[in-house]
Scaffold this active site. Structure first.
Site, short mmCIF file in Angstrom:
data_model
loop_
_atom_site.label_atom_id
_atom_site.label_comp_id
_atom_site.label_asym_id
_atom_site.label_seq_id
_atom_site.Cartn_x
_atom_site.Cartn_y
_atom_site.Cartn_z
N LEU A 1 0.81 -1.22 0.00
CA LEU A 1 0.00 0.00 0.00
C LEU A 1 0.84 1.27 0.00
CD1 LEU A 1 -2.77 -1.01 2.60
CD2 LEU A 1 -2.72 -1.39 0.12
N HIS A 2 0.25 2.33 -0.56
CA HIS A 2 0.86 3.66 -0.56
C HIS A 2 -0.22 4.69 -0.26
CE1 HIS A 2 -0.96 4.05 -4.50
NE2 HIS A 2 -0.37 2.92 -4.86
N HIS B 1 -3.78 4.42 -1.76
CA HIS B 1 -4.72 3.49 -1.12
C HIS B 1 -5.30 4.08 0.16
CE1 HIS B 1 -1.97 0.54 -3.26
NE2 HIS B 1 -3.14 0.24 -3.76
N ASP C 1 -5.51 4.23 -12.61
CA ASP C 1 -5.82 3.09 -13.48
C ASP C 1 -7.11 3.41 -14.24
OD1 ASP C 1 -3.70 1.14 -12.66
OD2 ASP C 1 -4.57 1.62 -10.72
N GLN D 1 -8.84 0.60 -16.01
CA GLN D 1 -9.37 -0.36 -15.03
C GLN D 1 -10.71 0.11 -14.48
OE1 GLN D 1 -7.13 -2.75 -11.98
NE2 GLN D 1 -7.66 -1.06 -10.65
N SER E 1 2.33 4.49 -6.98
CA SER E 1 2.05 3.13 -7.44
C SER E 1 2.89 2.16 -6.62
CB SER E 1 2.45 3.02 -8.92
OG SER E 1 2.60 1.66 -9.28
N ARG F 1 4.43 -0.16 -7.72
CA ARG F 1 5.63 -0.50 -8.51
C ARG F 1 6.77 0.48 -8.29
NH1 ARG F 1 3.80 -2.87 -14.01
NH2 ARG F 1 1.98 -4.02 -13.38
#
Ligand code: PAF
Length: 285
Positions: free
Chosen positions: A34-35, A38, A153, A156, A188, A190
């Protein structure tokens, strides 16, 4: 203390016991790691609902490459620490078997209206089938009134919105703005895989999107996309696409003036990490 539940039966028991008349449930699906993005979704859900449930489930069916799935960070302890101050009611952290008791392929065939064919879908075949499959399954378990997703996203949430309407699922999608690092890089899970230098240089991504927005009235769409790709082509970045689409259909558009909802979306590689971002150019809805 956050209540962590790892199975459907206990979660349903908790919901049936606590969800009295007029109480609402807000739901934030995540794959963990999580970041701040979220956390913002969770805070928004807390404000708008009686109860908030966050799921942490690394969904195997949305990964195109086995290695990505294996490498995906699993950080439940740190995630729970991050969530603590939000006052989230339940963290649902199920096993793969709990989500797919009949096997990974069961329930994957969902009509996405062709929205999964563009942008991310073109480069990650099957990805959105997996996302829709898991979100549908999670919605069946959690039965939330509101579902929280991030604008980062874009494709999404557009696909999930289509699925909600098409399957007449009684859950309202709430889309929250992109949360960015101080240099503009969209948050993100990532990003932790980027080197500090790349992370710093990644300011070019949001700068490019802002420049595309700035020049939208003076350049054609082809010129805007070429300009953006050129701006993004600085070491170590390798743009995969930059495209301007209609925000509903996700079809590339040819003239912003004829559109009511135009969005510039991009994907770019850096340090073997694929980053996506977008900016709304026009929204007259
Ligand atoms: O955006 C994500 O983290 C995932 O795609 C989601 C929505 C949690 C489904 O696994």
């Amino acid at each position: 203390m956050i209540l962590v539940i790892d199975n459907t039966k206990d979660l349903r028991t908790w919901i049936n016991f606590n969800k009295k008349k007029d109480a609402t449930i807000g739901f934030v699906p995540t794959m963990g790691s999580l970041h701040e993005g979220h956390i913002t979704l969770t805070q928004k859900s807390k404000k708008q609902n009686t109860f908030t449930i966050v799921s942490i489930f690394v969904n195997p069916t949305q990964f195109n490459h086995k290695q990505d799935l294996i490498k995906y960070p699993r950080t439940l302890g740190a995630d729970l620490e991050m969530l603590k101050p939000t006052g989230v009611d339940i963290v649902f952290a199920p096993s793969v078997f709990e989500i797919y008791p009949k096997g990974n392929h069961y329930g994957a065939d969902i009509n996405l209206g062709g929205l999964d064919k563009y942008m991310e879908g073109a480069f990650r075949p099957g990805h959105f089938k997996g996302v829709a499959q898991v979100v549908k399954r999670l919605l069946e378990i959690v039965t939330p009134d509101r579902l929280y997703m991030g604008q980062k996203d874009f494709q999404q949430f557009t696909i999930i919105n289509y699925m909600l309407k098409n399957l007449k699922i009684n859950t309202k999608l709430i889309v929250c703005p992109i949360i960015r690092e101080s240099n503009g890089l969209a948050m993100s899970s990532r990003n932790v895989r980027l080197s500090p230098e790349t992370k710093e240089k990644a300011s070019v991504i949001y700068k490019t999107l802002k420049a595309v927005k700035k020049y939208q009235h003076t350049k054609s769409i082809t010129e805007l996309c070429q300009y953006g790709i050129k701006k993004l082509s600085v070491k170590p970045f390798k743009p995969e696409y930059l495209t301007i689409v209609d925000g509903h259909t996700l079809h590339p558009i040819t003239d912003i003036n004829n559109s009511t909802y135009a969005v510039a979306c991009l994907a770019v590689w850096a340090d073997d990490v694929r980053l996506i971002d977008n900016i709304i150019l026009k929204n007259e809805i």
